[in-house]
Structures are given as C-alpha cells and as structure tokens.
Design a protein around this motif. Structure first.
Motif, PDB file in Angstrom:
ATOM      1  N   VAL A  85       0.853  -1.187   0.000  1.00 35.06           N
ATOM      2  CA  VAL A  85       0.000   0.000   0.000  1.00 35.06           C
ATOM      3  C   VAL A  85       0.889   1.237   0.000  1.00 35.06           C
ATOM      4  O   VAL A  85       2.017   1.214   0.506  1.00 35.06           O
ATOM      5  N   SER A  86       0.395   2.292  -0.584  1.00 36.28           N
ATOM      6  CA  SER A  86       1.187   3.528  -0.644  1.00 36.28           C
ATOM      7  C   SER A  86       1.295   4.186   0.719  1.00 36.28           C
ATOM      8  O   SER A  86       2.305   4.808   1.056  1.00 36.28           O
ATOM      9  N   ASP A  87       0.236   4.000   1.525  1.00 41.79           N
ATOM     10  CA  ASP A  87       0.211   4.634   2.837  1.00 41.79           C
ATOM     11  C   ASP A  87      -0.708   3.810   3.727  1.00 41.79           C
ATOM     12  O   ASP A  87      -1.727   3.276   3.275  1.00 41.79           O
ATOM     13  N   SER A  88      -0.374   3.700   5.011  1.00 48.39           N
ATOM     14  CA  SER A  88      -1.178   2.880   5.921  1.00 48.39           C
ATOM     15  C   SER A  88      -2.619   3.373   6.014  1.00 48.39           C
ATOM     16  O   SER A  88      -3.538   2.584   6.267  1.00 48.39           O
ATOM     17  N   LYS A  89      -2.846   4.664   5.771  1.00 53.06           N
ATOM     18  CA  LYS A  89      -4.184   5.225   5.900  1.00 53.06           C
ATOM     19  C   LYS A  89      -5.100   4.804   4.751  1.00 53.06           C
ATOM     20  O   LYS A  89      -6.319   4.989   4.828  1.00 53.06           O
ATOM     21  N   THR A  90      -4.515   4.271   3.681  1.00 52.55           N
ATOM     22  CA  THR A  90      -5.337   3.878   2.537  1.00 52.55           C
ATOM     23  C   THR A  90      -5.972   2.509   2.722  1.00 52.55           C
ATOM     24  O   THR A  90      -6.787   2.094   1.898  1.00 52.55           O
ATOM     25  N   LEU A  91      -5.619   1.798   3.783  1.00 51.49           N
ATOM     26  CA  LEU A  91      -6.111   0.436   3.991  1.00 51.49           C
ATOM     27  C   LEU A  91      -7.039   0.403   5.206  1.00 51.49           C
ATOM     28  O   LEU A  91      -6.792   1.075   6.211  1.00 51.49           O
ATOM     29  N   LYS A  92      -8.073  -0.374   5.106  1.00 51.23           N
ATOM     30  CA  LYS A  92      -8.963  -0.553   6.239  1.00 51.23           C
ATOM     31  C   LYS A  92      -8.393  -1.626   7.150  1.00 51.23           C
ATOM     32  O   LYS A  92      -8.182  -2.767   6.739  1.00 51.23           O
ATOM     33  N   TRP A  93      -8.116  -1.243   8.398  1.00 53.57           N
ATOM     34  CA  TRP A  93      -7.527  -2.157   9.370  1.00 53.57           C
ATOM     35  C   TRP A  93      -8.598  -2.643  10.342  1.00 53.57           C
ATOM     36  O   TRP A  93      -9.486  -1.890  10.733  1.00 53.57           O
ATOM     37  N   ASP A  94      -8.476  -3.891  10.766  1.00 54.68           N
ATOM     38  CA  ASP A  94      -9.384  -4.430  11.778  1.00 54.68           C
ATOM     39  C   ASP A  94      -8.852  -4.219  13.188  1.00 54.68           C
ATOM     40  O   ASP A  94      -9.612  -4.311  14.161  1.00 54.68           O
ATOM     41  N   GLU A  95      -7.544  -3.976  13.299  1.00 51.10           N
ATOM     42  CA  GLU A  95      -6.915  -3.834  14.618  1.00 51.10           C
ATOM     43  C   GLU A  95      -5.683  -2.959  14.477  1.00 51.10           C
ATOM     44  O   GLU A  95      -5.020  -2.945  13.431  1.00 51.10           O
ATOM     45  N   GLN A  96      -5.390  -2.215  15.556  1.00 49.01           N
ATOM     46  CA  GLN A  96      -4.201  -1.364  15.593  1.00 49.01           C
ATOM     47  C   GLN A  96      -3.354  -1.749  16.801  1.00 49.01           C
ATOM     48  O   GLN A  96      -3.866  -2.111  17.867  1.00 49.01           O
ATOM     49  N   CYS A  97      -2.038  -1.672  16.647  1.00 52.97           N
ATOM     50  CA  CYS A  97      -1.135  -1.896  17.767  1.00 52.97           C
ATOM     51  C   CYS A  97       0.211  -1.260  17.428  1.00 52.97           C
ATOM     52  O   CYS A  97       0.443  -0.834  16.290  1.00 52.97           O
ATOM     53  N   ASP A  98       1.098  -1.207  18.398  1.00 53.11           N
ATOM     54  CA  ASP A  98       2.465  -0.760  18.116  1.00 53.11           C
ATOM     55  C   ASP A  98       3.288  -1.913  17.547  1.00 53.11           C
ATOM     56  O   ASP A  98       3.976  -1.775  16.547  1.00 53.11           O
ATOM     57  N   VAL A  99       3.195  -3.057  18.218  1.00 55.52           N
ATOM     58  CA  VAL A  99       4.005  -4.225  17.862  1.00 55.52           C
ATOM     59  C   VAL A  99       3.098  -5.437  17.685  1.00 55.52           C
ATOM     60  O   VAL A  99       2.283  -5.742  18.564  1.00 55.52           O
TER      61      VAL A  99
END
Length: 573
Positions: free
Chosen positions: A19-33
């Motif tokens: 992806v060109s940028d993380s914001k362009t993808l729909k994520w189901d979960e977020q974390c640091d690691v």
C-alpha cells in the motif's frame, strides 16, 4: 499456492500486500508491535516490548504454546546461576563461552555468543521473575537425556565428554523448569500468564497469511485469517489441534490426519483480519519440521525422522519473511536425536554402521550421535552389546526410575527382534555386517577397555567396557525402527542482525519493521542442538527483538528501501 482440495496442514503464505500509505487500507486492529507466534520466543518478545511501553498484540494460529509447551522445559544457563551455586557448582561466563564456541562452530559471531553467555544468569532470573521456578537438585549417575522428577539441574550436552571439554572444569547448565512431568508446559504457562498480566493482547486462532508493506518497503502489519471467536468451527479447531499435539508421540499418522482436518476448517471458515503494527512485526512461529515441501527441498534425508515440534512448525514465519525479500541460512541443518542414555550403561556398548564399523563416541549427546548417523551412515546403525551388558541394561530400564518414554523404547529395542549371535562372527552374519569389520571393532574396543590402547573415538575410561561374553546382540538404532523413534527438528531460519533481531535481506540490509526470534531465525543452536539451548535462545532472541522493535521511534522505523515483489514463495503449499 494452497487450494481448497490440498491435503497439507501448512498455512498458505501469500505475496505481501503493498500500500502507498497505511491510511489507505482498512484495518481491523491497531497496535504498536505485532508478534506472530505465541511460543516461548514470541512471549519473551511480547513481554520485552510491553515493558518498553509498547501496545503489543500477539497472534497465534492456535491458542499459544507451540513446540515450547511440548518441550522438556530445559533452559541452558550458566556462568554462575543461583541454582549452580546452591549445588556447589563452579561456573563462569568464560567457561560457558569456551564450551559453546566448540558446539556452535561459528554459527553466530563470538561477540553474540559472548553476550548470550554474559546475559545467561540475568535471563534465567528474568524467567524466575515471571514465575518460572528452577531448582538445584542434580540427578545421580551423571549423564542422562532428561532427568527424572525431583531433579532439575544436569549436564544437558557434551560437557562431560573429554573431546568437548576445555581447560576450565565442566559444569551442568541444563536448568529444567520445576514441575511434574516435562517442564515445557509449566514454563510456557508462566510466560503466557505473564503476558496477559502485562497487558499483551492475544489474537488466537488467527494464522498469518501475508505481510503488509508500505510504499517504502517497510513492514507495517499483517493480514491474518481468523476463525470467528466462539463459533463451532473455532471450538472444533481447538479440540482437533489439541488432540493432534497430545497423541503425536504415539500415533503420528493419525495426528497428521487431524492436522489436515484443522487446515480444512481454516480454509472453509477463517476470515481475513488485518492488523496495523505501527512499529513493526516480530516473526516467531518456530521451525519447519512439519512442512513436507521445505523438508524435501532443504533436508530430504530427514523426512523419515519422527517430527519433534508442534503443528505450527510449518515454516510460516520463514515463508513470511522470504515473501518480503528476507535471506535465510542453515535450512539444511536438522538436529536428529539418537539418545542411548538412559539406560546409563548403554554407552559402554559400541555403535557400528551397517558394515560393522564403529563411527562415533557412544557417550556423546544424542544429537551429536544422530548427526553422523544421519549424514554419514544413511540413517542406519546398530548398538552392539554382549550378554552381560544387555542384562545390566534391562535391569536398569526396569528398575532405574527412568521416564516411561525412556524405559519403554529401551526395552523394546533390546527385547523385540534384536539380532543375536553366539560369537561376533555369527552376530555379523545375522545382522548383515562384514565379519572382519565387527570383529575388529570389538577387539579394538576391548583393548581400550583393558587399558592396552587408546579408544579410537576418545571415549572416557568410565564408559569403556570389555564386550566378550556371548551371546552378542545388535539392537537396531536406525531411523526406520518404529519401536525406537529417531526424532528431528529444524535449526535454520531467517538471517537477522545479531544486535537487534532485525530480519536481513540478500544484501545484508535490515528490512524495516521486520524482526524474527526463536527457531524462525538463525540463532545460537542453529549449528548443532544441545538440550536447553533452543529455549535459552528463545529468551535471548525474543527479548532482543522485543526491546529493539519497541525502542524505535516512528521516524526510525519509517525508513526503508523499496524491494521488488518476489515471484515465488518457497515452501508455500
């Protein structure tokens, strides 16, 4: 690519999602690691990253544990641990380094090996700080493949073998986790509980299928295929997977069928679940002993061996790393375990090849014996005993207080169809050996045992015995003997930066945002295994990766070099 009608139990690995940028993808979960694989290495990485303040998500295809939970729970530690001191053992990081330098044969740099030894005491204390208990009681009789209940400190490698000793005295460094039965489940239970207490978030029954890379080639997450939590498919999946691990030692064929059913459930019911890992991903899914294609490609001579590991040891972490351009090494290195102790008197016999020629020191550690047996002798060998030694070995097996998994195979080997002959010549004929070769092997052994000559392979005087009382017996210790399985596990993995655990590409450059630990990575035990070295490396490499990935700032992990997407992914089936 894995298809719906494939019978493999391995996870399918797809080419990375770019992806060109993380914001362009729909994520189901977020974390640091994001840590992929929740065995000992994954747990240690997660705990270390969490201790640095990172928001950590740990994903596992099953419910955690992997090969670590099925292991003996032995951690190789030295340099003056509390347990060694309580047992009156003198040891130092230098003595540990000198011994391991011989065993590891340069698979890691001297600097890394010395750091491993220097940190050994602290790493064992760290495990104890997370609840894992260790004791100092040592078993009688010296060498054993695994100590009986009540004994927790022992010589777990070749420390007592003259050819492996240095100027400093040998020390027992095998620290078995205190608990009933094999200690792996106990050790992992404490690590898992520590993760949950620390706030590590688990994502279970979620198999990683592909990595997600940004426009600069940095790993920013992964796509996992997750079974719906609480569904009938998830419950059946957990039940079948647990059964496969429980019965692997007794019914491996049946367990292979269970694994195929587990994989079928995943293909039919799992749904994609994308996790954005702001600081990166740690791969810690174990080795690849259960991946038939990778074994066929890299270590075909070991496909008949009994598989030591868990279902998740299918090379998924290795293949994920390779999909992003990672380099690997040592994939041909396999540890084959041919233990002939206990019974404690067995090493006083001689091990010969199919021709009747002796080829090793019988008192060495099981993997040190298994390596030439597999690599040089085609997996075929005999343990030769005379009547006196065989009778003593049977008595020891029956009344020596060994584990059932040591006693039952030993008795079966000696009692179920051993080759027999009143004389060495008759034994050679019965076993298909060369008569003169076996006679000479026995004659030279007996001369060394009487003190008339040096042992051809450096066997210590305490392990020598004259073998001259017929009848003589040849016990089949070959890889194909079903009553005496010859176990194996893979040792190679992804190449990593030895200071951080960052995964390296073919040019030796770190792949931004990607780390590896445990048997997914090249490490301390990747040349030749000794008991406890893999778990100790899981702690060492897991903590290293966890600290490195959590210690980075967003600007630091943002740098990367664009890489071409690979055309094929090795081992994907």
């Amino acid at each position: 690519m894995q298809t719906s009608d494939t019978v493999s139990s391995c996870s399918a690995i797809l080419a990375p999602l770019r992806v060109s940028d993380s914001k362009t993808l729909k994520w189901d979960e977020q974390c640091d690691v994001l840590v992929i694989g929740w065995g000992a290495a994954g747990a240690c990485a997660a705990l270390e990253a969490r201790a640095s303040g990172a928001d950590v998500l740990v994903a596992d295809r099953f419910t955690g544990g992997g090969a670590s939970a099925k292991s003996g729970g032995v951690v190789y530690a030295g340099g003056g641990t509390r347990q060694q001191q309580a047992a009156g053992v003198t040891d130092s990081p230098q003595a540990m380094f000198d011994y391991l330098k011989h065993e590891t044969s340069g698979v890691v740099s001297d600097t890394t090996l010395r750091r491993f030894c220097d940190q050994s005491v602290a790493n064992l204390e760290w495990l104890q700080g997370h609840g894992a208990p260790y004791g100092h009681q040592m078993p009688p009789g010296g060498k054993t493949s695994y100590p009986a209940d009540g004994y927790f400190l022992y010589y777990s490698g070749n420390e007592l073998v003259p050819s492996h000793t240095d100027t400093l005295p040998p020390a027992p460094r095998g620290h078995r986790t205190v608990g009933k039965g094999q200690g792996g489940a106990v050790l992992y239970g404490h690590l898992q509980a520590a993760c949950l207490k620390a706030g590590v978030r688990p994502l279970l029954q979620a198999a990683a299928r592909r990595l997600v890379l940004d426009g600069q080639g940095r790993v920013i997450g992964a796509e996992l295929w997750r079974l719906p939590p609480g569904s009938e498919a998830a419950k059946t999946h957990a039940r079948l997977a647990a059964r496969a691990e429980r019965w692997q030692n007794l019914a491996p064929g049946y367990c292979d069928t269970l694994r195929q059913r587990v994989s079928k459930l995943e293909r039919e019911h799992a749904q994609p679940y994308r996790v954005h890992a702001r600081q990166g991903v740690v791969l810690s899914t174990g080795g690849f002993i259960f991946n038939r294609e990778l074994m066929r490609e890299h270590a075909p001579g070991y496909r008949r061996n009994f598989k030591v590991g868990a279902t998740g040891c299918d090379g998924s972490g290795l293949r994920l790393g390779q999909s992003a351009g990672a380099a690997s090494g040592g994939l041909e290195r396999v540890s084959a375990w041919r233990f002939i102790n206990p019974p404690h008197c067995w090493p006083k016999g001689i091990v010969v090849n199919r021709d009747g020629k002796r080829f090793c020191n019988e008192e060495v550690y099981g993997a040190t014996l298994g390596q030439p047996l597999m690599e040089e002798q085609g997996g075929r060998a005999w343990l030769v005993l005379d009547a006196r030694l065989r009778a003593k070995a049977i008595r020891q097996a029956l009344f020596g207080g060994y584990w059932w998994f040591q006693t039952v195979p030993a008795l079966a080997l000696m009692l179920i169809k051993p080759r027999k002959g009143k004389t060495p010549a008759q034994l050679a004929q019965a076993a298909g050996m060369q008569v003169e070769a076996l006679k000479q092997a026995l004659q030279r052994n007996n001369a060394a045992a009487r003190g008339e000559a040096e042992d051809d392979f450096g066997k210590s005087s305490g392990s020598r015995q004259v073998l001259d009382q017929g009848p003589f017996y040849a016990c089949d210790i070959s890889v194909g003997n079903p009553v005496f399985p010859l176990g194996a596990l893979t040792l190679g993995g992804l190449k990593v930066d030895e200071d951080s655990g960052a995964v390296l590409d073919a040019q030796g450059q770190a792949i931004a945002g990607l780390y590896a630990a445990g048997r997914t990575a090249l490490g301390i035990p990747s040349h030749l295994y000794i008991s406890g070295l893999s778990l100790a490396d899981c702690v060492f490499s897991g903590r290293r990766a966890g600290a490195a990935i959590a210690g980075q700032t967003h600007s630091q992990v943002g740098a990367g070099v664009p890489r071409e997407e690979p055309q094929t992914i090795k081992g994907e089936i």
